[in-house]
Design a protein around this motif. Structure first.
Motif, PDB file in Angstrom:
ATOM      1  N   LEU A 169       0.815  -1.216   0.000  1.00 47.87           N
ATOM      2  CA  LEU A 169       0.000   0.000   0.000  1.00 47.87           C
ATOM      3  C   LEU A 169       0.849   1.267   0.000  1.00 47.87           C
ATOM      4  O   LEU A 169       0.574   2.219  -0.750  1.00 47.87           O
ATOM      5  CB  LEU A 169      -0.916   0.001   1.230  1.00 47.87           C
ATOM      6  N   TYR A 170       1.853   1.304   0.863  1.00 49.38           N
ATOM      7  CA  TYR A 170       2.692   2.494   1.041  1.00 49.38           C
ATOM      8  C   TYR A 170       4.157   2.071   1.117  1.00 49.38           C
ATOM      9  O   TYR A 170       4.764   2.071   2.199  1.00 49.38           O
ATOM     10  CB  TYR A 170       2.287   3.248   2.316  1.00 49.38           C
ATOM     11  N   PRO A 171       4.752   1.695  -0.004  1.00 48.41           N
ATOM     12  CA  PRO A 171       6.135   1.192   0.015  1.00 48.41           C
ATOM     13  C   PRO A 171       7.138   2.179   0.596  1.00 48.41           C
ATOM     14  O   PRO A 171       8.169   1.770   1.139  1.00 48.41           O
ATOM     15  CB  PRO A 171       6.429   0.910  -1.466  1.00 48.41           C
ATOM     16  N   GLU A 172       6.817   3.486   0.532  1.00 49.11           N
ATOM     17  CA  GLU A 172       7.748   4.481   1.059  1.00 49.11           C
ATOM     18  C   GLU A 172       7.852   4.445   2.581  1.00 49.11           C
ATOM     19  O   GLU A 172       8.778   5.014   3.170  1.00 49.11           O
ATOM     20  CB  GLU A 172       7.349   5.891   0.595  1.00 49.11           C
ATOM     21  N   TYR A 173       6.901   3.774   3.242  1.00 49.68           N
ATOM     22  CA  TYR A 173       6.909   3.728   4.698  1.00 49.68           C
ATOM     23  C   TYR A 173       7.278   2.361   5.257  1.00 49.68           C
ATOM     24  O   TYR A 173       7.315   2.181   6.478  1.00 49.68           O
ATOM     25  CB  TYR A 173       5.535   4.121   5.257  1.00 49.68           C
ATOM     26  N   VAL A 174       7.550   1.394   4.394  1.00 48.08           N
ATOM     27  CA  VAL A 174       7.800   0.046   4.896  1.00 48.08           C
ATOM     28  C   VAL A 174       9.043   0.002   5.779  1.00 48.08           C
ATOM     29  O   VAL A 174       9.143  -0.822   6.696  1.00 48.08           O
ATOM     30  CB  VAL A 174       7.905  -0.959   3.722  1.00 48.08           C
ATOM     31  N   TYR A 175       9.983   0.919   5.580  1.00 49.84           N
ATOM     32  CA  TYR A 175      11.192   0.916   6.419  1.00 49.84           C
ATOM     33  C   TYR A 175      10.835   1.154   7.888  1.00 49.84           C
ATOM     34  O   TYR A 175      11.519   0.640   8.796  1.00 49.84           O
ATOM     35  CB  TYR A 175      12.195   1.969   5.922  1.00 49.84           C
ATOM     36  N   LYS A 176       9.784   1.940   8.126  1.00 48.15           N
ATOM     37  CA  LYS A 176       9.369   2.172   9.515  1.00 48.15           C
ATOM     38  C   LYS A 176       8.835   0.891  10.149  1.00 48.15           C
ATOM     39  O   LYS A 176       9.022   0.649  11.347  1.00 48.15           O
ATOM     40  CB  LYS A 176       8.311   3.269   9.571  1.00 48.15           C
ATOM     41  N   GLY A 177       8.167   0.081   9.343  1.00 47.09           N
ATOM     42  CA  GLY A 177       7.715  -1.214   9.833  1.00 47.09           C
ATOM     43  C   GLY A 177       8.880  -2.117  10.173  1.00 47.09           C
ATOM     44  O   GLY A 177       8.841  -2.880  11.144  1.00 47.09           O
ATOM     45  N   ARG A 178       9.948  -2.005   9.393  1.00 46.39           N
ATOM     46  CA  ARG A 178      11.135  -2.824   9.658  1.00 46.39           C
ATOM     47  C   ARG A 178      11.866  -2.345  10.910  1.00 46.39           C
ATOM     48  O   ARG A 178      12.498  -3.151  11.603  1.00 46.39           O
ATOM     49  CB  ARG A 178      12.056  -2.820   8.438  1.00 46.39           C
ATOM     50  N   ILE A 179      11.792  -1.063  11.195  1.00 47.58           N
ATOM     51  CA  ILE A 179      12.336  -0.576  12.471  1.00 47.58           C
ATOM     52  C   ILE A 179      11.592  -1.253  13.625  1.00 47.58           C
ATOM     53  O   ILE A 179      12.207  -1.744  14.577  1.00 47.58           O
ATOM     54  CB  ILE A 179      12.208   0.956  12.568  1.00 47.58           C
ATOM     55  N   ALA A 180      10.264  -1.286  13.522  1.00 44.35           N
ATOM     56  CA  ALA A 180       9.455  -1.932  14.561  1.00 44.35           C
ATOM     57  C   ALA A 180       9.757  -3.426  14.633  1.00 44.35           C
ATOM     58  O   ALA A 180       9.791  -4.010  15.724  1.00 44.35           O
ATOM     59  CB  ALA A 180       7.973  -1.697  14.287  1.00 44.35           C
ATOM     60  N   LEU A 181       9.988  -4.062  13.489  1.00 47.93           N
ATOM     61  CA  LEU A 181      10.328  -5.486  13.468  1.00 47.93           C
ATOM     62  C   LEU A 181      11.651  -5.732  14.179  1.00 47.93           C
ATOM     63  O   LEU A 181      11.780  -6.681  14.965  1.00 47.93           O
ATOM     64  CB  LEU A 181      10.402  -5.973  12.018  1.00 47.93           C
ATOM     65  N   PHE A 182      12.639  -4.889  13.922  1.00 47.48           N
ATOM     66  CA  PHE A 182      13.939  -5.027  14.585  1.00 47.48           C
ATOM     67  C   PHE A 182      13.778  -4.881  16.098  1.00 47.48           C
ATOM     68  O   PHE A 182      14.316  -5.672  16.878  1.00 47.48           O
ATOM     69  CB  PHE A 182      14.913  -3.967  14.052  1.00 47.48           C
ATOM     70  N   GLN A 183      13.028  -3.869  16.528  1.00 42.98           N
ATOM     71  CA  GLN A 183      12.828  -3.650  17.959  1.00 42.98           C
ATOM     72  C   GLN A 183      12.072  -4.808  18.592  1.00 42.98           C
ATOM     73  O   GLN A 183      12.409  -5.237  19.705  1.00 42.98           O
ATOM     74  CB  GLN A 183      12.087  -2.335  18.171  1.00 42.98           C
ATOM     75  N   ALA A 184      11.068  -5.345  17.884  1.00 46.24           N
ATOM     76  CA  ALA A 184      10.316  -6.492  18.405  1.00 46.24           C
ATOM     77  C   ALA A 184      11.222  -7.707  18.557  1.00 46.24           C
ATOM     78  O   ALA A 184      11.094  -8.479  19.522  1.00 46.24           O
ATOM     79  CB  ALA A 184       9.147  -6.817  17.472  1.00 46.24           C
ATOM     80  N   SER A 185      12.160  -7.879  17.630  1.00 46.80           N
ATOM     81  CA  SER A 185      13.094  -9.006  17.695  1.00 46.80           C
ATOM     82  C   SER A 185      13.975  -8.908  18.939  1.00 46.80           C
ATOM     83  O   SER A 185      14.184  -9.904  19.647  1.00 46.80           O
ATOM     84  CB  SER A 185      13.965  -9.041  16.439  1.00 46.80           C
ATOM     85  N   LEU A 186      14.486  -7.711  19.217  1.00 46.65           N
ATOM     86  CA  LEU A 186      15.339  -7.545  20.396  1.00 46.65           C
ATOM     87  C   LEU A 186      14.546  -7.633  21.698  1.00 46.65           C
ATOM     88  O   LEU A 186      15.045  -8.163  22.697  1.00 46.65           O
ATOM     89  CB  LEU A 186      16.100  -6.212  20.316  1.00 46.65           C
ATOM     90  N   LEU A 187      13.329  -7.131  21.682  1.00 48.08           N
ATOM     91  CA  LEU A 187      12.494  -7.239  22.884  1.00 48.08           C
ATOM     92  C   LEU A 187      12.179  -8.693  23.195  1.00 48.08           C
ATOM     93  O   LEU A 187      12.198  -9.116  24.357  1.00 48.08           O
ATOM     94  CB  LEU A 187      11.198  -6.447  22.691  1.00 48.08           C
ATOM     95  N   THR A 188      11.903  -9.480  22.162  1.00 55.55           N
ATOM     96  CA  THR A 188      11.625 -10.901  22.360  1.00 55.55           C
ATOM     97  C   THR A 188      12.876 -11.635  22.815  1.00 55.55           C
ATOM     98  O   THR A 188      12.827 -12.497  23.703  1.00 55.55           O
ATOM     99  CB  THR A 188      11.091 -11.526  21.059  1.00 55.55           C
ATOM    100  N   ALA A 189      14.020 -11.282  22.223  1.00 54.05           N
ATOM    101  CA  ALA A 189      15.283 -11.873  22.661  1.00 54.05           C
ATOM    102  C   ALA A 189      15.555 -11.551  24.130  1.00 54.05           C
ATOM    103  O   ALA A 189      16.101 -12.374  24.871  1.00 54.05           O
ATOM    104  CB  ALA A 189      16.425 -11.377  21.786  1.00 54.05           C
ATOM    105  N   GLY A 190      15.152 -10.346  24.547  1.00 57.81           N
ATOM    106  CA  GLY A 190      15.312  -9.968  25.941  1.00 57.81           C
ATOM    107  C   GLY A 190      14.510 -10.858  26.876  1.00 57.81           C
ATOM    108  O   GLY A 190      14.958 -11.188  27.982  1.00 57.81           O
ATOM    109  N   LYS A 191      13.324 -11.256  26.441  1.00 57.90           N
ATOM    110  CA  LYS A 191      12.521 -12.192  27.235  1.00 57.90           C
ATOM    111  C   LYS A 191      13.221 -13.554  27.310  1.00 57.90           C
ATOM    112  O   LYS A 191      13.238 -14.200  28.365  1.00 57.90           O
ATOM    113  CB  LYS A 191      11.132 -12.341  26.617  1.00 57.90           C
TER     114      LYS A 191
END
Length: 348
Positions: free
Chosen positions: A260-282
């Motif tokens: 839908l909005y390819p210009e903003y997908v990088y922001k989703g990947r920022i959230a994905l990276f943060q979610a990965s580290l938060l889960t690793a923290g658990k």
């Protein structure tokens, strides 16, 4: 006749909280409500309390089902809802008396498909003060000032309207992925439902699926929704396999937003990276032996973080702290988990 609002409240083992929630809903200044309580196989006294409320107020209806999770409970509520508008309230939360009136007015003014308000975090002390005030008690000047401070955290009565594109950039991809505190036009929801079998991130995917049908989003900058911080809840617990859901959800969301909005997908990947580290923290909070047993989960975190980090724009947009942690995690994951465990638990 004013349009009807269907208020969907999933209930699971909420006997301690459901009455506070319902009290706030039945007191709404917007009166044309249908209140759907969806008992998701509670094992405590929740169903009995709900039945008593049904006797008190004809607008309340109890739906009962086998336990299937919050998504399936909300989906049953959507199936049964007859209102022109729909909102979701969690059973341990409560809402301001004018919340629905204000959100409905925003939609009418802006001709928007949904309206969202800010929320404020509340705790067990706030719950006690709420009960005291409703019973006729008077708070001290200090307590009144504290309540006023919390209410003001999210701003005053400012309102605005965003295009769906601005909503994606400035709200959804900025972390506002909740479905509660939002009033939806029922026609916009149509046949869209929450993904079942997912316990973290289901709100995000529901909102992303709505995007093609939304043109305008109303924003009410007032903390009308009271979000209860339950220290016995999932956010404060140790690692569970369900924590992997947040990675899965952000991966799916990135794919859909990219279309839908390819210009903003990088922001989703920022959230994905943060979610990965938060889960690793658990995962890091587990013992070394327990971590070995969850090796596949750790590998999923590593691969998701690598996937996100390959997007140079996403990497550049990460906060500095996440970059430092990310470099360590991606290159020395076992060391990262040991250090995190020592920091949180004091020893390996």
């Amino acid at each position: 006749m004013t349009d009807k609002i269907s208020v969907i409240i999933p209930v699971y083992n909420a006997e301690k909280y459901i009455s506070d929630c319902l009290e706030s809903v039945v007191r709404q200044t917007y009166k044309n409500l249908e209140i759907l309580l969806v008992d998701d196989g509670s094992k405590d006294g929740s169903a009995g309390i709900c039945l008593e409320w049904c006797k008190k107020d004809a607008r309340i209806r109890l739906l009962q089902k086998e336990n299937g999770g919050v998504s399936s409970a909300r989906n049953l509520g959507l199936q049964e809802a007859s209102g022109e508008y729909v909102t979701f309230v969690d059973a341990d939360d409560w809402i301001g008396e004018r919340m629905l009136e204000k959100l409905r007015a925003c939609i009418e003014r802006d001709k928007s498909e949904l309206a969202m308000c800010e929320f404020r975090e509340v705790n067990s002390g706030d719950r006690k003060r709420l009960a005291w005030k409703r019973s006729g008690g008077k708070l001290s000047d200090k307590e009144e000032a504290e309540q006023g401070r919390k209410a003001a955290i999210c701003g005053g009565e400012n309102t605005s309207a965003l295009s769906v594109k601005d909503y994606v950039e400035n709200c959804l991809l900025a972390g506002n992925t909740r479905c509660w505190s939002i009033l939806f036009d029922r026609k916009t929801i149509g046949d869209i439902r929450f993904p079942e079998g997912i316990t973290i991130g289901e709100d995000l995917l529901f909102l992303v699926d709505l995007l093609p049908y939304v043109k305008m989003v109303s924003i009410l900058k007032s903390g009308e929704y009271c979000y209860y911080i339950n220290e016995e809840g999932a956010m404060f617990s140790g690692f569970r396999p369900s924590y992997m859901d947040q990675i899965t959800c952000w991966q799916r969301a990135c794919g859909k937003i990219g279309q839908l909005y390819p210009e903003y997908v990088y922001k989703g990947r920022i959230a994905l990276f943060q979610a990965s580290l938060l889960t690793a923290g658990k995962l890091a909070l587990l013992t070394r032996q327990e971590r070995k047993e969850k090796a596949a989960c750790l590998e999923s975190c590593i691969q998701a973080a690598k996937e996100a980090a390959r997007d140079r724009k996403a990497w550049k947009g990460l906060p500095a702290g996440y970059k430092v942690k990310g470099i360590l995690f991606l290159n020395f994951p076992a060391l990262y988990l040991d250090l995190y465990h020592m920091w949180k638990c004091g020893s390996i």
